[in-house]
Design a protein around this motif. Sequence first.
Motif, PDB file in Angstrom:
ATOM      1  N   PHE A 149       0.831  -1.211   0.000  1.00 38.95           N
ATOM      2  CA  PHE A 149       0.000   0.000   0.000  1.00 38.95           C
ATOM      3  C   PHE A 149       0.865   1.261   0.000  1.00 38.95           C
ATOM      4  O   PHE A 149       0.635   2.187  -0.793  1.00 38.95           O
ATOM      5  CB  PHE A 149      -0.939  -0.010   1.214  1.00 38.95           C
ATOM      6  CG  PHE A 149      -1.769   1.230   1.303  1.00 38.95           C
ATOM      7  CD1 PHE A 149      -2.914   1.367   0.535  1.00 38.95           C
ATOM      8  CD2 PHE A 149      -1.385   2.292   2.115  1.00 38.95           C
ATOM      9  CE1 PHE A 149      -3.665   2.532   0.591  1.00 38.95           C
ATOM     10  CE2 PHE A 149      -2.135   3.457   2.171  1.00 38.95           C
ATOM     11  CZ  PHE A 149      -3.278   3.575   1.406  1.00 38.95           C
ATOM     12  N   TRP A 150       1.868   1.292   0.880  1.00 41.41           N
ATOM     13  CA  TRP A 150       2.724   2.491   0.961  1.00 41.41           C
ATOM     14  C   TRP A 150       3.472   2.713  -0.355  1.00 41.41           C
ATOM     15  O   TRP A 150       3.669   3.848  -0.783  1.00 41.41           O
ATOM     16  CB  TRP A 150       3.717   2.354   2.120  1.00 41.41           C
ATOM     17  CG  TRP A 150       3.075   2.317   3.469  1.00 41.41           C
ATOM     18  CD1 TRP A 150       3.093   1.279   4.357  1.00 41.41           C
ATOM     19  CD2 TRP A 150       2.298   3.357   4.087  1.00 41.41           C
ATOM     20  NE1 TRP A 150       2.374   1.609   5.487  1.00 41.41           N
ATOM     21  CE2 TRP A 150       1.883   2.877   5.351  1.00 41.41           C
ATOM     22  CE3 TRP A 150       1.915   4.639   3.701  1.00 41.41           C
ATOM     23  CZ2 TRP A 150       1.107   3.638   6.228  1.00 41.41           C
ATOM     24  CZ3 TRP A 150       1.143   5.404   4.561  1.00 41.41           C
ATOM     25  CH2 TRP A 150       0.747   4.896   5.808  1.00 41.41           C
ATOM     26  N   GLU A 151       3.888   1.613  -0.972  1.00 44.80           N
ATOM     27  CA  GLU A 151       4.599   1.728  -2.245  1.00 44.80           C
ATOM     28  C   GLU A 151       3.717   2.400  -3.304  1.00 44.80           C
ATOM     29  O   GLU A 151       4.154   3.274  -4.044  1.00 44.80           O
ATOM     30  CB  GLU A 151       5.014   0.321  -2.690  1.00 44.80           C
ATOM     31  CG  GLU A 151       5.838   0.288  -3.944  1.00 44.80           C
ATOM     32  CD  GLU A 151       6.273  -1.144  -4.279  1.00 44.80           C
ATOM     33  OE1 GLU A 151       5.553  -2.103  -3.926  1.00 44.80           O
ATOM     34  OE2 GLU A 151       7.330  -1.285  -4.897  1.00 44.80           O
ATOM     35  N   VAL A 203       8.542   2.785   8.068  1.00 45.40           N
ATOM     36  CA  VAL A 203       7.764   3.035   6.841  1.00 45.40           C
ATOM     37  C   VAL A 203       8.386   4.176   6.037  1.00 45.40           C
ATOM     38  O   VAL A 203       8.519   4.099   4.807  1.00 45.40           O
ATOM     39  CB  VAL A 203       6.285   3.336   7.181  1.00 45.40           C
ATOM     40  CG1 VAL A 203       5.533   3.858   5.947  1.00 45.40           C
ATOM     41  CG2 VAL A 203       5.605   2.081   7.729  1.00 45.40           C
ATOM     42  N   PHE A 204       8.840   5.232   6.723  1.00 44.44           N
ATOM     43  CA  PHE A 204       9.373   6.395   5.995  1.00 44.44           C
ATOM     44  C   PHE A 204      10.811   6.167   5.533  1.00 44.44           C
ATOM     45  O   PHE A 204      11.290   6.909   4.671  1.00 44.44           O
ATOM     46  CB  PHE A 204       9.275   7.659   6.857  1.00 44.44           C
ATOM     47  CG  PHE A 204       7.880   7.917   7.357  1.00 44.44           C
ATOM     48  CD1 PHE A 204       6.815   7.983   6.472  1.00 44.44           C
ATOM     49  CD2 PHE A 204       7.623   8.068   8.717  1.00 44.44           C
ATOM     50  CE1 PHE A 204       5.523   8.213   6.929  1.00 44.44           C
ATOM     51  CE2 PHE A 204       6.342   8.298   9.186  1.00 44.44           C
ATOM     52  CZ  PHE A 204       5.286   8.367   8.289  1.00 44.44           C
ATOM     53  N   ASP A 205      11.487   5.198   6.103  1.00 46.68           N
ATOM     54  CA  ASP A 205      12.797   4.818   5.567  1.00 46.68           C
ATOM     55  C   ASP A 205      12.623   3.972   4.306  1.00 46.68           C
ATOM     56  O   ASP A 205      13.367   4.121   3.339  1.00 46.68           O
ATOM     57  CB  ASP A 205      13.602   4.036   6.611  1.00 46.68           C
ATOM     58  CG  ASP A 205      14.153   4.944   7.706  1.00 46.68           C
ATOM     59  OD1 ASP A 205      14.188   6.174   7.498  1.00 46.68           O
ATOM     60  OD2 ASP A 205      14.528   4.430   8.768  1.00 46.68           O
ATOM     61  N   ARG A 206      11.624   3.102   4.323  1.00 42.09           N
ATOM     62  CA  ARG A 206      11.386   2.254   3.134  1.00 42.09           C
ATOM     63  C   ARG A 206      10.733   3.049   2.000  1.00 42.09           C
ATOM     64  O   ARG A 206      10.960   2.755   0.825  1.00 42.09           O
ATOM     65  CB  ARG A 206      10.499   1.059   3.513  1.00 42.09           C
ATOM     66  CG  ARG A 206      11.141   0.103   4.497  1.00 42.09           C
ATOM     67  CD  ARG A 206      10.460  -1.251   4.558  1.00 42.09           C
ATOM     68  NE  ARG A 206       9.122  -1.245   5.100  1.00 42.09           N
ATOM     69  CZ  ARG A 206       8.813  -1.152   6.390  1.00 42.09           C
ATOM     70  NH1 ARG A 206       9.775  -1.000   7.284  1.00 42.09           N
ATOM     71  NH2 ARG A 206       7.562  -1.175   6.800  1.00 42.09           N
ATOM     72  N   PHE A 207       9.915   4.036   2.383  1.00 41.03           N
ATOM     73  CA  PHE A 207       9.167   4.826   1.387  1.00 41.03           C
ATOM     74  C   PHE A 207       9.345   6.313   1.713  1.00 41.03           C
ATOM     75  O   PHE A 207       8.449   6.960   2.262  1.00 41.03           O
ATOM     76  CB  PHE A 207       7.684   4.415   1.400  1.00 41.03           C
ATOM     77  CG  PHE A 207       7.510   2.939   1.208  1.00 41.03           C
ATOM     78  CD1 PHE A 207       7.660   2.372  -0.045  1.00 41.03           C
ATOM     79  CD2 PHE A 207       7.271   2.113   2.295  1.00 41.03           C
ATOM     80  CE1 PHE A 207       7.550   0.996  -0.218  1.00 41.03           C
ATOM     81  CE2 PHE A 207       7.158   0.738   2.128  1.00 41.03           C
ATOM     82  CZ  PHE A 207       7.296   0.172   0.868  1.00 41.03           C
ATOM     83  N   PRO A 208      10.512   6.855   1.387  1.00 42.99           N
ATOM     84  CA  PRO A 208      10.879   8.184   1.901  1.00 42.99           C
ATOM     85  C   PRO A 208      10.047   9.334   1.358  1.00 42.99           C
ATOM     86  O   PRO A 208      10.088  10.428   1.925  1.00 42.99           O
ATOM     87  CB  PRO A 208      12.349   8.327   1.494  1.00 42.99           C
ATOM     88  CG  PRO A 208      12.588   7.292   0.451  1.00 42.99           C
ATOM     89  CD  PRO A 208      11.611   6.191   0.673  1.00 42.99           C
ATOM     90  N   ARG A 209       9.264   9.112   0.301  1.00 38.84           N
ATOM     91  CA  ARG A 209       8.443  10.207  -0.209  1.00 38.84           C
ATOM     92  C   ARG A 209       6.995  10.126   0.288  1.00 38.84           C
ATOM     93  O   ARG A 209       6.159  10.940  -0.106  1.00 38.84           O
ATOM     94  CB  ARG A 209       8.482  10.244  -1.744  1.00 38.84           C
ATOM     95  CG  ARG A 209       9.887  10.538  -2.294  1.00 38.84           C
ATOM     96  CD  ARG A 209       9.877  10.887  -3.785  1.00 38.84           C
ATOM     97  NE  ARG A 209       9.108   9.955  -4.590  1.00 38.84           N
ATOM     98  CZ  ARG A 209       9.509   8.721  -4.955  1.00 38.84           C
ATOM     99  NH1 ARG A 209      10.698   8.276  -4.578  1.00 38.84           N
ATOM    100  NH2 ARG A 209       8.741   7.960  -5.684  1.00 38.84           N
ATOM    101  N   VAL A 210       6.710   9.162   1.153  1.00 36.06           N
ATOM    102  CA  VAL A 210       5.351   9.067   1.709  1.00 36.06           C
ATOM    103  C   VAL A 210       5.077  10.244   2.640  1.00 36.06           C
ATOM    104  O   VAL A 210       5.920  10.629   3.450  1.00 36.06           O
ATOM    105  CB  VAL A 210       5.155   7.728   2.458  1.00 36.06           C
ATOM    106  CG1 VAL A 210       4.003   7.805   3.452  1.00 36.06           C
ATOM    107  CG2 VAL A 210       4.915   6.598   1.458  1.00 36.06           C
TER     108      VAL A 210
END
Length: 320
Positions: A149-151, A203-210
């Motif tokens: 989802f985050w991706e 989550v923000f390390d894996r998906f830094p633009r979230v």
Amino acid sequence: MARIPKIAFEEHYTAPGFADYSKAFTQHISPELAAYLGQRLNDFDELRIQEMDAAGVEYVILSQTGPGVQAEPDLQQALRLAAQNNDFLAQRIAAHPTRLGGFAHLAMQDPAKAADELERTVKQLGFKGALVNGHTRGVYYDDRAYDVFWERLQALDVPLYLHPIDPFTVPHVYGGHPEIVGACWGWGVETASHALRLLFGGVFDRFPRVKVILGHMGEGLPFQRWRFDSRFAVYPHGVTLQRKPSEYIGSNIVITTSGVCSGATVAGAVAEMGAEAVLFSIDYPYESTALAAEFIESAPISEEARRLVCYDNAKRLFKL
Ligand code: MN
């Protein structure tokens, strides 16, 4: 008096058939207030737009009031109702496309299908992101099952508004005090804690633009940034992050002023994180549009900061 133009986006409606989900909190309010709220939650054309006009609110992004399908036990029902709700909202927005926008209502019970529905609403219905009413029956979105989802959220370049909900189980400390379980206090603790699960869960390390948006002046998080850094350094429990905890709060996590109409508090939030991390919102119809507008127009912040908070930050975040 000339009003400062504003954009607001914790502004709620309810779709047909969704009122029962809200009984968890509406059962505790007076019949008069319930009638007042019901009239406004079901209106898209008159009261809502009159109040926006009077307060200088040019544009709002609408979301299903809580908890919606986040509380639905049946997966297929949750998926079906969420999609119906989004189609309903798109129709209502179509009558006022320059004044109303939409946040997707998502059945987070199924992370991949929630991502698909988000993509459908953004690409086909023109929605501006999603508003999710907290955990889904006790499941939090730092779970790796939500990486899909985050991706997608990151790829679509839209934000997620993480909105309060009742705690999954009532913490012992609230025993005998129903007045602090819900909107008065418990919702803020619940939602801030969920946001910290995302932060410390990487989550923000894996998906830094979230981008995750928190209402209610960031559910208190901006005012604890220093302590997160200080105490996480001492008690990391094996958790590693790419940045200091404080650095995510104000970048990946941005906040709105919804439901906290205090000049001193918004000045503190701006001082703590910078004016680009603080955005005006109201929490209509639970809070007064007129009062929220007066508050932000007179808050003790610079005119440059006020313009960012009221308008320019949202314009940039939602690409309006
Ligand atoms: Mn709200």
